[in-house]
Design a protein around this motif. Structure first.
Motif: not given
Ligand SMILES: Cc1cc2nc3c(=O)[nH]c(=O)nc-3n(C[C@H](O)[C@H](O)[C@H](O)COP(=O)(O)OP(=O)(O)OC[C@H]3O[C@@H](n4cnc5c(N)ncnc54)[C@H](O)[C@@H]3O)c2cc1C
Length: 403
Positions: A111-114, A149-153, A227-239
């Motif tokens: 997973a590509r790091p933010l 974070i990241g609204a791709g596939l 933006i405040t929330g419980d959990e964060v998922l990063v989905g911005i592609g791969i390396v």
């Protein structure tokens, strides 16, 4: 020299496909797959049925345990730390060394790091493997505030699954709508708008910093909003995982560079799947593909190539995605120079076809139109010129135009 042994580094879809094809094509020598996860499993369900809990770990295995014994494919649990070139083999991270006549790199990607402050917090989630999916699933329950974070596939699929699980989802992306290169602007708009209908908050913007405070995540955006929330998922592609190759002196360039036979710059080492990037015979370095079918195709090609057999023919590149109860497919290049013909159903774009200057089809995408995309692929592969009015007519089965 007769090949007596082949070692595959990585047991994802591409590595598994190499093994499966080597056996079905008649290879009788020693065959092994090394992967820390053991028995190969499929990744697409991780953001769909597996995340929703409708498929379990056994349900996503690429073959039952018995298949590996029957086909004499030795699955070794471990991680390769180094490629050995003289003699050819690998060193595992526990120090064991294994030798083979040929190596296949099927190491996929990470997973590509933010790249912002807080992007590397332990609590920030990603989704690449089954452990990631288990962790994400364990965090999701009724009312969980999840920011993606990241609204791709993958981001979009997780958003869809998470709302089904009762989470309150916020989907962040600097581009609105995302996915235009994959499906064209019209379908991308329709797909992105489905998030709002499903109760997801979509935000166009870029995160600048993530802070963890009192058990919550605060995402500070570049425009100053938070933006405040419980959990964060990063989905911005791969390396792509290329370190083993580059450390061994193999050519890499955002992927392990291979020729059309999946051969790397080392004559005895091959690479496949998400980790590999093709340089064509004319010297063009193609975009690296990160799709399921590409992993299978390159695996099949590598197996044929290793055995000195004719290479299988593959059609235009194809992918799919599922979200909010709809199925999306794309084939070819929707980003190619040209113009788009749309097919509307009830006033909404249901399919888009990208045509080149000569009217030849270069790409197609459809929502809930698997048969349309299948026919479009045939049209693309065969260079059939189709009537544009018929193309736009939703009552005309595309199959009829693909003859
Ligand atoms: C959540 C998710 C959903 C997806 N959904 C879709 C979809 O709907 N449609 C679609 O077309 N595609 C989809 N994809 C993409 C598709 O799954 C990938 O293109 C495919 O899995 C690539 O296969 P691979 O074998 O190249 O890599 P991977 O599946 O990543 O496998 C690589 C393997 O190599 C192993 N490895 C890495 N380094 C080492 C090492 N040093 N030693 C030993 N082993 C190592 C890893 O553990 C891993 O198991 C999705 C991917 C993900 C993650």
């Amino acid at each position: 020299m007769e090949i007596a042994s082949i070692l595959i580094v990585g047991g994802g879809l591409s590595g598994f496909t190499v093994a499966q094809n080597l056996r079905s094509r008649g290879f009788t020598g020693t065959l092994g797959i090394i992967d820390p996860a053991g028995i190969p499993y499929d990744r697409p369900p991780l953001s769909k049925a597996y995340l929703l809990g409708t498929k379990d770990a056994a349900g996503i295995q690429l073959a039952p345990d018995a298949w590996f014994a029957e086909h004499r494919v030795d699955v070794m649990v471990g991680s390769v730390a180094k490629l050995l070139l003289e003699p050819l083999g690998v060193r595992l991270d526990d120090g064991r060394e294994l030798l083979a006549d040929r190596l296949v790199l099927a190491t996929g990607g990470a997973a590509r790091p933010l790249p912002i402050e807080g992007g590397d917090l332990d609590s920030v989630l990603v989704l690449r493997d089954r452990n990631d999916a288990d962790r994400l699933r364990s965090k999701l329950s009724e009312g969980t505030e999840l920011t993606i974070i990241g609204a791709g596939l993958i981001g979009a699929e997780v958003a869809s699954a998470a709302v089904e699980l009762g989470a309150k989802v916020t989907l962040v992306d600097p581009i609105d709508p995302p996915l235009v290169p994959a499906v064209g602007p019209e379908l991308a708009r329709r797909l992105h708008d489905m998030h709002g209908t499903a109760g997801i908050t979509t935000i166009q913007g870029a995160p600048a910093r993530i802070v963890r405070e009192n058990g919550k995540h605060l995402i500070e955006m570049a425009d100053g909003s938070v933006i405040t929330g419980d959990e964060v998922l990063v989905g911005i592609g791969i390396v792509p995982n290329t370190v083993l190759a580059s450390d061994a002196g193999l050519q890499t360039d955002n992927g392990v560079v291979v020729d059309e036979h999946q051969r790397t710059s080392h004559p005895l080492i091959y690479a496949v799947g998400d980790a590999a990037r093709t340089r064509t015979g004319s010297g063009e370095l193609l975009r690296r593909a990160e799709h399921w079918e590409h992993a299978m195709n390159t695996g099949a090609t590598a197996a044929a190539s290793l055995l000195g057999q004719g290479l299988p023919q593959h059609g235009a590149s194809w992918f799919w995605s599922d979200r909010h109860g709809v199925h999306v497919e794309g084939v070819g290049d929707m980003n190619a120079e040209g113009r788009t013909v749309l097919r509307l159903v009830d006033g909404a774009p249901a399919a888009a076809f990208r045509l080149g200057a000569g009217g030849n089809m270069l790409g197609a995408a459809a929502i809930d139109g698997g048969l349309t995309v299948k026919a479009a692929r045939r049209i693309i592969d065969r260079g059939i010129i189709v009537d544009q009015e018929a193309l736009a007519d939703p009552n005309m089965p595309l199959k009829k135009l693909a003859r």
